[in-house]
Design a protein around this motif. Structure first.
Motif, PDB file in Angstrom:
ATOM      1  N   ALA A 211      -0.973   3.016  -2.702  1.00 50.25           N
ATOM      2  CA  ALA A 211      -0.578   2.260  -3.846  1.00 50.25           C
ATOM      3  C   ALA A 211       0.745   1.516  -3.797  1.00 50.25           C
ATOM      4  O   ALA A 211       0.494   0.027  -4.252  1.00 50.25           O
ATOM      5  CB  ALA A 211      -0.717   2.951  -5.207  1.00 50.25           C
ATOM      6  N   ARG A 212       1.611   1.915  -3.033  1.00 53.44           N
ATOM      7  CA  ARG A 212       2.902   1.050  -2.808  1.00 53.44           C
ATOM      8  C   ARG A 212       2.648  -0.082  -1.871  1.00 53.44           C
ATOM      9  O   ARG A 212       3.158  -1.263  -2.237  1.00 53.44           O
ATOM     10  CB  ARG A 212       3.976   2.045  -2.446  1.00 53.44           C
ATOM     11  N   GLN A 213       1.756   0.265  -0.902  1.00 50.27           N
ATOM     12  CA  GLN A 213       1.616  -0.922  -0.046  1.00 50.27           C
ATOM     13  C   GLN A 213       0.833  -1.927  -0.597  1.00 50.27           C
ATOM     14  O   GLN A 213       1.129  -3.411  -0.337  1.00 50.27           O
ATOM     15  CB  GLN A 213       0.876  -0.461   1.489  1.00 50.27           C
ATOM     16  N   VAL A 214      -0.113  -1.743  -1.278  1.00 51.56           N
ATOM     17  CA  VAL A 214      -1.036  -2.760  -2.194  1.00 51.56           C
ATOM     18  C   VAL A 214      -0.265  -3.382  -3.050  1.00 51.56           C
ATOM     19  O   VAL A 214      -0.130  -4.776  -2.913  1.00 51.56           O
ATOM     20  CB  VAL A 214      -2.078  -2.064  -2.712  1.00 51.56           C
ATOM     21  N   ALA A 215       0.861  -2.717  -3.766  1.00 50.39           N
ATOM     22  CA  ALA A 215       1.655  -3.422  -4.680  1.00 50.39           C
ATOM     23  C   ALA A 215       2.688  -4.335  -4.120  1.00 50.39           C
ATOM     24  O   ALA A 215       2.967  -5.469  -4.277  1.00 50.39           O
ATOM     25  CB  ALA A 215       2.344  -2.433  -5.636  1.00 50.39           C
ATOM     26  N   ASP A 216       3.299  -4.007  -2.786  1.00 50.37           N
ATOM     27  CA  ASP A 216       4.021  -4.603  -1.996  1.00 50.37           C
ATOM     28  C   ASP A 216       3.508  -5.995  -1.425  1.00 50.37           C
ATOM     29  O   ASP A 216       3.964  -7.038  -1.432  1.00 50.37           O
ATOM     30  CB  ASP A 216       4.668  -3.867  -0.746  1.00 50.37           C
ATOM     31  N   THR A 217       2.343  -5.922  -1.072  1.00 45.47           N
ATOM     32  CA  THR A 217       1.436  -6.927  -0.538  1.00 45.47           C
ATOM     33  C   THR A 217       1.182  -8.009  -1.584  1.00 45.47           C
ATOM     34  O   THR A 217       1.581  -9.138  -1.347  1.00 45.47           O
ATOM     35  CB  THR A 217       0.249  -6.569   0.110  1.00 45.47           C
TER      36      THR A 217
END
Length: 352
Positions: free
Chosen positions: A80-86
């Protein structure tokens, strides 16, 4: 392929794998659902290819950085963090996003590169197009499917589908090769629907038929063992898929059965000449005999004028034997052609 929040998540790797082999989908699904463990083993060839692929990607990123663009890398495994960062990086409008984490419904992926371009989107006066780095000098269908999937996932964030997508191959000076997204998107969505149906239907009606993908597949050893246990017709050297289909329709389903098929044949094939089936029957007979004796067995075929080696001219003192070889691990992209010659000198000794 993995289960997350009670949903089987699918990726670009699953999409390309399904196109290459339906049985691969069934095997990966059995791992995702906990019915079997992942295969263990180390293939130095595949390991070397992975390392070369990462080096190629790093080289392209360094090339972009030298051009003065801002580069943001999304670190860590997909979550979820990587998707949000993207998404945050896209909304911020950074020039280049590396390893972009994308999710929409049951589909997810990590795009090598997202590059900012001028276009009207939900983000503003900019949007993003997908760039993938590949070692192959000729772009394969699976690569285009990956690009389409990533482009579709990007479109769910920015509200618009980019017109183009790109592949960066070795020896190209890092100049991306362009593909029009809409030329391939319909087919990509067709394969996606087919994969989803296979997963939802438990993908059980499959067999490990030999495929070109076997050369780089982690399940290759297991599938090969299954075919050998079943004495599958594909074990017969030189047999074609068409011939296997004809034989199976006539209740000849194993190498052993083929080796004892009566000659002349009692049935007429719907496809292919009878003599080609007689040839693979004899090949099966030799192989089965070798298995029985537990040693290699061969038979010398009688020469046929105008066929095979009989087409060669008589030996001459000036003959030059010429050979092509290749090495995939030389330089940036491997060596396609390595030339070798062999001649005889005045003393009739071979010179290479």
């Amino acid at each position: 392929m993995r289960i997350h929040d009670n949903l089987i998540r699918l990726s670009a790797t699953d999409l390309v794998g399904h196109l290459a082999c339906r049985h691969l989908t069934a095997l990966d699904l059995s791992v995702a659902t906990g019915k079997r463990a992942e295969p263990k083993g180390f293939d130095p060839f595949l390991d070397a290819l992975v390392k070369r692929g990462l080096d190629h990607e790093r080289g392209f990123i360094e090339h972009l950085q030298k051009s003065g663009v801002t580069v943001t890398t999304i670190d860590g495994p997909s979550g979820a963090r990587q998707v949000a960062d993207t998404t945050a990086a896209m909304r911020k409008g950074v020039d280049v996003i590396v390893q972009a984490a994308l999710v929409q419904g049951r589909w997810e992926g990590r795009a090598d590169i997202l590059r900012r371009i001028a276009m009207k989107t939900n983000l503003g006066d900019w949007g993003y197009e997908v760039i993938d780095t590949k070692l192959a000098r000729e772009t394969k269908g699976g690569t285009v499917l990956q690009l389409c999937l990533y482009s579709d996932l990007v479109a769910t964030i920015q509200g618009e589908l980019a017109d183009k997508m790109y592949v960066v191959t070795p020896l190209s000076g890092y100049e991306p090769i362009e593909f029009r997204t809409n030329d391939y998107m319909t087919y990509c969505r067709f394969v996606r629907v087919r994969l989803e149906a296979a997963v939802d239907g438990a993908a059980s009606d499959s067999y490990p038929e030999p495929k070109a993908h076997c050369d780089i597949c982690r399940w290759d050893r297991e599938c090969d063992a299954r075919r050998r246990k079943d004495d599958h017709l594909s074990l017969v050297a030189g047999i074609s898929k068409m011939q296997m289909g004809e034989l199976e329709r006539n209740a000849i389903e194993t190498t052993e059965a083929l080796s004892t098929m009566p000659l002349p044949m009692s049935w007429k094939p719907k496809r292919g000449a009878a003599r080609t089936f007689e040839r693979v029957r004899e090949q099966a007979r030799v192989q089965v005999e070798g298995r029985r004796l537990q040693k290699p067995v061969h038979e010398v075929l009688p020469p046929e004028p105008g066929f095979g080696l009989s087409r060669l001219p008589e030996p001459s003192p000036g003959d030059v034997f010429f050979d092509f070889e290749g090495d995939p691990f030389v330089g940036e992209a491997g060596l396609e052609y390595l030339f070798g010659t062999c001649v005889t000198d005045d003393a009739d000794a071979l010179q290479y």
